[in-house]
Design an enzyme around this catalytic site. Structure first.
Site, PDB file in Angstrom:
ATOM      1  N   GLY A  14       0.833  -1.192   0.000  1.00 50.47           N
ATOM      2  CA  GLY A  14       0.000   0.000   0.000  1.00 50.47           C
ATOM      3  C   GLY A  14       0.865   1.238   0.000  1.00 50.47           C
ATOM      4  N   HIS A  59      -3.648   1.445   8.468  1.00 51.59           N
ATOM      5  CA  HIS A  59      -2.261   1.903   8.329  1.00 51.59           C
ATOM      6  C   HIS A  59      -2.153   2.931   7.203  1.00 51.59           C
ATOM      7  CE1 HIS A  59       2.261   1.180   8.029  1.00 51.59           C
ATOM      8  NE2 HIS A  59       1.978   1.859   6.929  1.00 51.59           N
ATOM      9  N   GLU A  60      -2.709   2.600   6.035  1.00 50.98           N
ATOM     10  CA  GLU A  60      -2.586   3.508   4.887  1.00 50.98           C
ATOM     11  C   GLU A  60      -3.334   4.820   5.125  1.00 50.98           C
ATOM     12  OE1 GLU A  60      -0.410   3.145   2.720  1.00 50.98           O
ATOM     13  OE2 GLU A  60       0.061   1.096   3.303  1.00 50.98           O
ATOM     14  N   GLN A  91       3.243   9.930   0.997  1.00 54.85           N
ATOM     15  CA  GLN A  91       4.533   9.224   0.992  1.00 54.85           C
ATOM     16  C   GLN A  91       5.368   9.556  -0.231  1.00 54.85           C
ATOM     17  OE1 GLN A  91       2.551   5.214   2.058  1.00 54.85           O
ATOM     18  NE2 GLN A  91       4.573   5.098   3.008  1.00 54.85           N
ATOM     19  N   HIS A 126      -1.754   7.594   7.059  1.00 57.94           N
ATOM     20  CA  HIS A 126      -0.842   8.483   6.327  1.00 57.94           C
ATOM     21  C   HIS A 126      -1.550   9.756   5.868  1.00 57.94           C
ATOM     22  CE1 HIS A 126       2.816   6.152   6.158  1.00 57.94           C
ATOM     23  NE2 HIS A 126       2.203   5.102   5.677  1.00 57.94           N
ATOM     24  N   CYS A 169       6.563  -0.135   6.943  1.00 61.04           N
ATOM     25  CA  CYS A 169       6.143   1.040   6.188  1.00 61.04           C
ATOM     26  C   CYS A 169       7.282   1.504   5.292  1.00 61.04           C
ATOM     27  CB  CYS A 169       5.753   2.160   7.156  1.00 61.04           C
ATOM     28  SG  CYS A 169       5.190   3.652   6.325  1.00 61.04           S
ATOM     29  N   LEU A 170       6.939   1.830   4.054  1.00 59.07           N
ATOM     30  CA  LEU A 170       7.962   2.272   3.102  1.00 59.07           C
ATOM     31  C   LEU A 170       8.595   3.591   3.531  1.00 59.07           C
ATOM     32  CD1 LEU A 170       6.010   1.382  -0.142  1.00 59.07           C
ATOM     33  CD2 LEU A 170       7.787   0.063   0.994  1.00 59.07           C
TER      34      LEU A 170
HETATM   35 NI    NI Z   1       3.038   3.237   5.674  1.00 55.81          NI
END
Ligand code: NI
Length: 170
Positions: free
Chosen positions: A41, A137-138, A46, A141, A95-96
């Site tokens: 995701g 989670h997404e 991000q 952001h 997480c990226l």
């Molecule tokens: Ni993340």
């Protein structure tokens, strides 16, 4: 992590711009970035776009999260979550924007979702278990939050290599 955009509440995406060249470029950028990173995701903040847009794609062969769940590439614009059941379960999240780490986060496991899809059509979805965690989670952001904010116990924070070596065996 540390970039101010990740800590900013993202703007509502203008509905009349869904389907525009700019919108399609954003989706392509998110899709390419997600594919290149190997994540499941990605939220627009991000990639330093402070808009309420998220893409999710969970390949069938995904096994890192110990769940046999998949989802085709999907776009979520201006999503809203309602918790149906407050009962929480913990998953090891990554997480990226926080590369190389995993942390155990407890979240509600039954949620309802309202959003606009890639065509600007209103959609609803009900999610349970691991998918409920992924979406929370997404969508965090979009509200300037990272999963680390939810880690209650820092002994449940791990480098990815050590997570793979030790945690999966427990
Ligand atoms: Ni993340």
């Amino acid at each position: 992590m540390g970039h101010p955009t990740l800590r900013t509440i993202a703007d509502v995406y203008p509905v009349d711009r869904i389907g525009s060249v700019e919108f399609n470029e954003l989706i392509t950028d998110l899709r390419d970035t997600l594919a290149a990173s190997g994540g499941i995701g990605l939220a627009a903040p991000q990639i330093n776009i402070s808009s309420k847009v998220v893409v999710i794609e969970i390949p069938v062969e995904e096994t890192r999260y110990d769940q046999a769940i998949s989802m085709p590439f999907s776009v979520f614009v201006n999503p809203r979550i309602e918790v149906i059941n407050q009962e929480q379960q913990g998953y090891w999240e990554g997480c990226l924007s926080v590369p190389g780490l995993r942390g155990k986060v407890y979240r509600p496991q039954h949620i309802a979702l309202e959003y606009l899809d890639q065509n600007g059509d209103a959609q609803q979805m009900e999610l349970q278990g691991f998918l409920a965690t992924v979406f929370q989670h997404e969508f965090d952001h979009l509200h300037g939050k990272l999963y680390l904010d939810h880690v209650r116990d820092t002994t449940q924070l791990s480098f990815e290599a050590e997570f793979l070596e030790f945690e999966l065996d427990r």
